[in-house]
Design an enzyme around this catalytic site. Structure first.
Site, short mmCIF file in Angstrom:
data_model
loop_
_atom_site.label_atom_id
_atom_site.label_comp_id
_atom_site.label_asym_id
_atom_site.label_seq_id
_atom_site.Cartn_x
_atom_site.Cartn_y
_atom_site.Cartn_z
N LYS A 1 89.31 24.39 11.41
CA LYS A 1 90.37 25.03 12.19
C LYS A 1 91.64 25.09 11.35
CE LYS A 1 92.51 24.60 16.83
NZ LYS A 1 92.52 23.79 18.07
N SER B 1 91.57 26.71 22.21
CA SER B 1 92.20 27.32 21.06
C SER B 1 91.33 27.31 19.79
CB SER B 1 93.51 26.59 20.75
OG SER B 1 93.26 25.26 20.35
N SER C 1 90.48 22.40 24.08
CA SER C 1 90.39 23.37 22.99
C SER C 1 89.15 23.25 22.12
CB SER C 1 91.63 23.28 22.10
OG SER C 1 92.72 23.90 22.73
#
Ligand code: ZN
Lengths: 501, 505
Positions: free
Chosen positions: A91, A166, A190
């Protein structure tokens, strides 16, 4: 090691990569090499990411070099562990020395981190290969990828739909078989929400189990870095690699980690599964409910007891979260000021307008909304009414879990109220978007571990996850419980259309 | 019209830890290159996290214990939020509602100029001492155009202890004396170098007046905070100026409507205070607990251990020198002000046998003179305190005259340039230079008898009633018996002559 990792090995074929478990076995048996695996991942990315949009940045040369180094180690018997030679996407909020870390924000466009997060150091030390920086909602604020300043990420099961967020790119890159695993972060769901919407395994560890050092902070008291994987084995191996005390993170606890892989294949006997009525009420999509109940029935058929439990304060979770998280965010994001690094607006006349213009132009609207919410909630005269009150409710939510875990070993329920929604569907309705985190937020407020595992697919072919939550530091229990479902109803071979399914 | 001056201080002192408070960067940034003592943590890079330096906490506790503060069993860290280029995180890590220490006390002599205060002790209550990280330094032009602005973060993250007093001070002079006493305390505790030029010790003064009007009405002037005073003189001058300014502005007013606190700076060139921030811009720091740090729990046992380890406060030493060693307040003060090493040296001299008053004279005169000549500190003094003590003990034991002792010390000092000096060296110097008082009475009596026999004329004169005639005999004896105690010689010569007198009659 006698591991029964599910899934078949299809490296190099049109289906892209496979699960960490099967790749691990293939490497061990010599039927493939790390270089072949990395190449097949790069091929899959080349073929598919144009339509998925998971990757923001890829350092091919570095990945191939790391793969060769791993193959060399394997040839001399110096394998560092189950992840040696296996590529993992990261990420874009987890810092890697020499790599961009944009957090999908304009304000960090072009920023290259000079240092690595502890989890990256640990991946490297274990021989794993960080392969690419993947998309997210800006600063991990969002549930759809639509808040990324750079690109949308599409759900591999239906390109018109969101992969969730996310950690959108993490889930999508794994689901589309472009990488076998990924690291994301979970502040209010997330990891679990995109894992559920993309049909992969995602685990949020206990708060303090994994170092946050090098994770660009959104809401420090809530978030943890955690793994995505196609299989439970991969999630366990990744957690095993990244977990444990870190002297660089004061909130990272110094309790020993368990050997998550050792116990993985041992089913839990007499498992007591708490089923909170609050998770099956209004707003839950009937198809999601059916799939979750079927998964629970699988456990029941394996001897588990389903016990009704109550989480009376869970209805306050979203409100509490949207005070605490923005409050911390308003402070954590103060460092992006246009002075020290990142974006600086050319439109300024003095110091104050430099701040205002750089932040005004550098941040997206959701980030600004949360900074304003948090600034307000911490302001003199309002802090007691909002921030302090939210902390009190947070304690009550924790106590709910403590009480519930007196009666059960894990708490089960849906991850999200609905399957993946259409991109654009909720983009103009932040409140509706916030409510999509309704089942995941409480685990962050309580600091407990939670996992999302594929439970089934809707009639239209969208994956639906099952969430299991446990008391603090019961990651081993959650992984074993997840593995029980994986053995009973293997999901690995179900491929999304984009991967040839 | 009568009025009272009301002053409270906020003192910031940098702790002299080896590394910064929340990262491993060195704090000694003597090299002048900017931003070389930095890392992701003190640069406030994305993702970096603070970890408390235990030494910084312990040093801060030491400072607080020196201030007689209570140490909290539970303390936490809060973020104080504001934007400034020298603040890379956008917040300072400080302590808001649960500081690690509170409720201390400092004492200074009251300013005799303050009515009714003469001879009294001014007790200044310490509200709290807390720990925080320092900011960096800005070099920036006023327009704020980035091109000319620079930030140096070498200092960012240096541990600071902030000491907040109650407004118990009653004059600018007392403010200065308190800051001096705090500096001395921190130096004695070894927690700060208190270098004011470097900004390692600086203070803000909160000051206002209570005006007692002839009508019987008392009005309070608005409190003014004078920021960032980095010398004792500026502190006193700024307060003096502020007293006169407030008198001029408010002295004639029996009612002051707007009593909002205001922030001023001090311009030492012009000797005036200047308003910095108006009330409209009063900052809301939005304090909240720093989620990246864990609270610190301190046990009663730990507090006891620290307390037992605490060096003696300068104030207690000063008192002890008076009550135990019999020094005057002035002498005690002079020694204490020279610093801990100096006072330690003094005490060692006394321990090795010197009479305290003599030791005090010597260290403030003889030794200070040599230090000045050689431009060195007490730590570099070439003769050990033990030897100095031994020399002075010989004076009290009447083995050396003061003059001979001085000569011995000077000899040792010059001898030290090429050799190490020991007890043997001292004995050698005394012997070679014949510095010792002749102790052997028999030898002395022989010399006296010889002088009497060789000088019949003065003897006869003395016996004939000319007392003064003894003088030349005395001088001769002293010449023969170098180093003899003149008092002793005098009494022995007188005795011998008187014996002749009575023998003749
Ligand atoms: Zn540093």
């Amino acid at each position: 090691m006698t591991l029964e990792a599910g899934g078949s090995l299809k490296t190099g074929s049109g289906t892209g990569t496979s699960s960490l478990g099967s790749l691990f076995k293939a490497l061990n048996s010599g039927t493939t090499t790390s270089r072949q695996i990395v190449e097949s991942c790069l091929n899959a990315i080349d073929k598919r990411d144009g339509s998925i949009g998971a990757f923001l940045h890829i350092d091919r040369e570095r990945a191939l070099q790391a793969a060769e180094a791993s193959d060399l180690r394997r040839s001399t018997g110096e394998v560092r562990g189950p992840l040696d030679g296996l590529p993992i996407s990261i990420k874009d909020a987890i810092c890697e020395a020499g790599q961009p870390a944009t957090c999908a924000s304009r304000i960090l466009k072009g920023y290259v981190s000079p240092y690595s997060a502890t989890v990256i150091d640990r991946l490297n030390a274990a021989g794993a290969i960080p392969l690419g920086r993947v998309n997210l909602d800006e600063f991990a604020m969002g549930s759809s990828s639509e808040n990324s300043a750079y690109q949308l990420t599409h759900n591999p099961w239906d390109l018109t739909r969101t992969p969730g967020g996310s950690s959108s790119g993490s889930a999508a890159s794994v689901a589309a078989r472009m990488v076998p695993g990924s690291l994301g972060s979970d502040t209010g769901g997330s990891i679990r929400q995109p894992a559920s919407l993309c049909g992969v395994v995602g685990l949020k560890p206990t708060y303090g189990r994994v170092s946050r050092y090098g994770l660009v902070a959104f809401a420090s008291s809530l978030e943890q870095i955690g793994p995505f994987s196609l299989d439970v084995f991969g999630a366990a191996a990744l957690l095993q690699t990244i977990a444990g005390h870190d002297p660089h993170d004061s909130t990272c606890v110094n309790t020993p980690t368990e050997d998550y892989l050792q116990t993985l294949d041992t089913p839990l006997t007499d498992l007591r599964i708490g089923v909170p009525k609050e998770y099956f009420g209004e707003g839950l999509d009937p198809e999601v409910q059916k799939i979750v109940e079927e998964a629970l029935a699988v456990y029941a058929s394996r001897g588990a007891k389903l016990i009704p439990v109550e989480l009376p304060h869970s209805k306050y979770s979203v409100a509490t979260y949207y005070i605490i998280a923005p409050s911390e965010a308003s402070s954590n994001l103060a460092r992006f000021d246009g002075i020290h690094y990142g974006y600086r607006s050319p439109n300024f006349a003095d110091l104050e307008s430099l701040y205002a213009a750089s932040r005004g132009e550098g941040f997206g609207s959701e980030v600004k909304r949360r900074i304003m919410l948090g600034t307000y909630a911490l302001s003199a005269g309002y802090a007691d009414k909002y921030y302090v009150k939210a902390l009190q409710i947070r304690r009550l939510i924790r106590q709910d879990f403590d009480a519930a875990f007196q009666q059960c070993d894990v708490i089960a329920g849906p991850v999200t109220p609905t399957p993946a929604f259409k991109l654009g569907e909720l983009a103009d309705d932040p409140l509706a978007m916030y409510l999509s985190d309704i089942y995941t937020i409480a685990a962050n407020l309580a600091g407990i571990p939670a996992i999302s595992i594929p439970a089934g697919w809707t009639a239209s072919g969208l994956p639906v996850g099952l969430q299991l939550q446990g008391p603090v530091f019961t990651e081993s229990r959650l992984l074993r419980a997840a593995r029980m479902l994986e053995i009973d109803r293997p999901w690995i071979d179900r491929l999304p259309p984009v991967a040839g399914g | 019209m009568k009025y009272d001056v009301i002053i409270g201080l906020e003192v910031h002192a940098q702790l002299q830890t080896r590394t910064k408070i929340f990262c491993g960067c060195a704090t000694d940034f003597t090299p002048d290159a900017p931003n070389i003592r930095t890392c992701p943590v003190c640069l406030g890079l994305p993702g970096a996290l603070p970890v408390l330096n235990k030494r910084a906490f312990e040093m801060a506790v030491k400072a607080a214990m020196g201030l007689r503060c209570q140490i909290a069993h539970f303390t936490k860290w809060d973020r104080k939020q504001y934007f400034y280029p020298d603040l890379p995180k956008g917040y300072q890590i400080s302590q808001y509602d649960l500081p690690f220490s509170h409720s201390g006390l400092m004492e200074i002599p009251a300013d005799p100029e303050v009515a009714g205060a003469e001879g009294l002790t001014r007790k200044v209550r310490i509200i709290r001492a807390h720990l925080e990280d320092d900011a960096g330094k800005n070099v920036h032009d006023e327009s704020g155009r980035g091109s000319e602005s620079q930030v140096d973060l070498n200092r960012a993250g240096t541990p600071l202890v902030e000491i907040v007093t109650e407004p118990d001070l009653r004059s600018p002079k007392e403010a200065r004396m308190l800051l001096e006493e705090i500096r001395l305390l921190l130096l004695y505790l070894g927690v700060s170098d208190c270098n004011m030029q470097e900004g390692n010790l600086r203070c803000d003064a909160n000051i206002n007046l209570h005006l007692h009007h002839d009508s019987g009405i008392t009005t309070k002037t608005p409190i003014v905070e004078i920021k960032n005073l980095n010398s004792f003189r500026f502190l006193e001058q700024a307060c003096e100026y502020e007293v006169s300014r407030q008198l001029k502005t408010y002295g004639h007013l029996e009612e002051i409507a707007d009593r909002t606190k205001r922030t001023f700076g001090y311009d030492p060139q012009r000797g005036v205070t200047i308003e910095q921030r108006s009330k409209e811009e009063a900052a809301d720091y939005r304090y909240f607990p720093d989620p990246d740090l864990v609270p610190v729990i301190v046990t009663a046992d730990q507090i006891q251990l620290w307390q037992a380890d605490l060096p003696e406060r300068p104030q207690d030493r000063r008192q002890r020198y008076q009550t135990q060693l019999g020094l005057s307040p002035y002498d005690a003060g002079v020694i204490i002000e020279q610093g801990r090493a100096f006072a330690d040296f003094f005490e060692q001299i006394v321990t090795h046998g010197a009479e305290p008053k003599q030791a005090s004279n010597w260290i403030t005169q003889e030794i200070q003179r040599i230090l000045n000549e050689r431009k060195c500190s007490i730590g570099e003094f070439p003769v050990s305190a033990e030897l100095v003590g031994t020399i002075l003990k010989k004076v009290s034991d009447k083995q050396l005259t003061l003059k001979a002792a001085r000569e011995a010390l000077d000899a040792l000092v010059s001898y030290s340039e090429e050799n190490t000096v020991s007890h043997e060296t001292l004995e050698k110097v005394i012997q070679e230079r014949g510095l010792a008082i002749v102790q052997n009475d028999e030898l002395l009596l022989n010399i006296i008898q010889q002088v009497i026999q060789k000088n019949p004329k003065p003897v006869a004169d003395y016996l004939g009633g000319k007392q003064a005639a003894a003088g030349s005999l005395l001088g001769q004896v002293m010449r023969e018996a170098r180093g003899a105690d003149p008092q002793l010689v005098k009494s022995l010569v007188t005795k011998a002559l008187d014996a002749l007198k009575s023998g003749n009659s």
